[in-house]
Design a protein around this motif. Structure first.
Motif, short mmCIF file in Angstrom:
data_model
loop_
_atom_site.label_atom_id
_atom_site.label_comp_id
_atom_site.label_asym_id
_atom_site.label_seq_id
_atom_site.Cartn_x
_atom_site.Cartn_y
_atom_site.Cartn_z
N UNK A 102 32.50 66.17 102.37
CA UNK A 102 32.03 66.74 101.11
C UNK A 102 31.78 65.69 100.04
N UNK A 103 31.79 64.43 100.41
CA UNK A 103 31.64 63.36 99.42
C UNK A 103 30.32 63.45 98.66
N UNK A 104 29.30 64.04 99.26
CA UNK A 104 28.02 64.19 98.57
C UNK A 104 28.02 65.30 97.53
N UNK A 105 29.05 66.15 97.57
CA UNK A 105 29.16 67.26 96.62
C UNK A 105 30.18 66.96 95.54
N UNK A 106 31.27 66.32 95.92
CA UNK A 106 32.34 66.07 94.96
C UNK A 106 33.12 64.83 95.37
N UNK A 107 33.70 64.16 94.38
CA UNK A 107 34.55 63.01 94.68
C UNK A 107 35.90 63.44 95.22
N UNK A 108 36.32 64.67 94.89
CA UNK A 108 37.62 65.14 95.34
C UNK A 108 37.70 66.64 95.17
N UNK A 109 38.68 67.24 95.83
CA UNK A 109 38.98 68.65 95.65
C UNK A 109 40.09 68.72 94.61
N UNK A 110 39.71 68.98 93.37
CA UNK A 110 40.65 68.96 92.26
C UNK A 110 40.30 70.07 91.29
N UNK A 111 40.98 70.07 90.14
CA UNK A 111 40.73 71.12 89.17
C UNK A 111 39.30 71.18 88.69
N UNK A 112 38.67 70.02 88.47
CA UNK A 112 37.29 69.99 88.03
C UNK A 112 36.35 70.60 89.05
N UNK A 113 36.55 70.27 90.31
CA UNK A 113 35.74 70.83 91.39
C UNK A 113 35.87 72.34 91.42
N UNK A 114 37.10 72.85 91.33
CA UNK A 114 37.32 74.29 91.39
C UNK A 114 36.74 74.99 90.17
N UNK A 115 36.89 74.40 88.99
CA UNK A 115 36.38 75.01 87.77
C UNK A 115 34.86 75.09 87.75
#
Length: 283
Positions: free
Chosen positions: A25-38
């Motif tokens: 998922x690196x092309x979508x997000x740097x990590x699975x964190x609060x920002x990604x979920x929000x």
């Protein structure tokens, strides 16, 4: 689909497992964190899977599994939330949720070692259903609003040192809950819409292959929706926060089992969310 974070501690890559294949998922997000979920990251992953635009993560099976959400701002916990567990500790079921906190830096990967503190003698296991928040929960008025704030669910081991918790606490439980490595989390984050009913899940634990806990989330005193609604009256839960919802009977505190010692292995699992396994090591 199962959201995951794979790789060395502190350098995990975001990934998704779908139909048996793990994708990067690196092309979508740097990590699975609060920002990604929000930012509705889960919906973005679904779109990418539908478009078949994600690259496969090579050698995924050989990578360490990290906690499925990075850097939670808070780990909020509910105590004695199964009637049989309250009974085995000598207490009646609570009339209102009992709340305590774990330091966020207790969170480690699902198969990472659990370290016994130097002066600890009563380290205990606790399988728990963990809720991961996806949108801010504050002063919610209904269970429907509460469920809408949940991004997904994962497996938690609320490791506890009972002497620290009870006899050295000064009345607060967190001393027995906050030692490093005391919250293995994962292996996956299952989106809420993929799990189904969170109040109908088998959860279990073993130590050295011997059964300890075997129960169902149907036995919670306060269900997931009520926990989140209730918490929102006293605090704001932010995306990426973790809520541990309590453990069933079958812990060492009951007096029926010995406390953990270096060399022991714990297996902690929940139906639909997978299984974690830790080795207990000395400091």
């Amino acid at each position: 689909m199962d959201l995951m974070r794979l790789g060395p501690a502190g350098r995990e890559k975001p990934a998704v497992r779908h139909d048996g294949t793990v994708y990067d998922l690196s092309g979508i997000t740097a990590d699975i964190d609060g920002g990604f979920l929000a930012d509705d990251g889960i919906a973005a992953v679904r779109r990418a899977l539908a478009a078949r635009s994600l690259p496969e993560l090579q050698d995924a099976a050989s990578l360490r599994v990290g906690p499925p959400v990075a850097r939670p701002g808070a780990v909020v916990c509910v105590g004695q939330n199964y009637a049989a567990h309250a009974a085995e500790t000598g207490d009646p079921p609570p009339s209102t949720p009992i709340i305590f906190f774990k330091h966020p830096n207790t969170v480690v990967g699902p198969d990472d070692d659990v370290v016994i503190p130097p002066t600890a003698e009563k380290v205990d296991w606790e399988v728990e259903l963990a809720v991961v928040i996806g949108r801010r929960a504050s002063y919610l008025s209904s269970h429907e609003e509460a469920l809408a704030c949940i991004a997904g669910y994962t497996v938690s081991n609320d490791v506890s040192e009972r002497d620290f918790q009870i006899h050295q606490s000064g009345g607060q439980w967190s001393k027995g809950k906050c030692c490093p490595t005391f919250n293995p989390l994962g292996p996956v984050l299952v989106p809420a819409e993929d799990l189904g009913d969170p109040q109908d899940l088998r959860l279990y634990s073993t130590v050295n292959g011997e059964a300890r806990q075997d129960s169902s989330t149907a036995d919670m005193v306060f269900g997931v929706a009520e926990i989140i609604r209730h918490l929102s009256q006293y605090m704001a839960l932010d995306p990426g926060d973790v809520v541990n919802t309590g453990t069933p009977q079958g812990v060492a505190l009951s007096g029926r089992f010995p406390y953990l010692r270096a060399g022991d292995t714990m297996t902690i699992g929940i139906e639909g969310l997978g299984e974690q396994r830790q080795t207990v090591v000395g400091h």
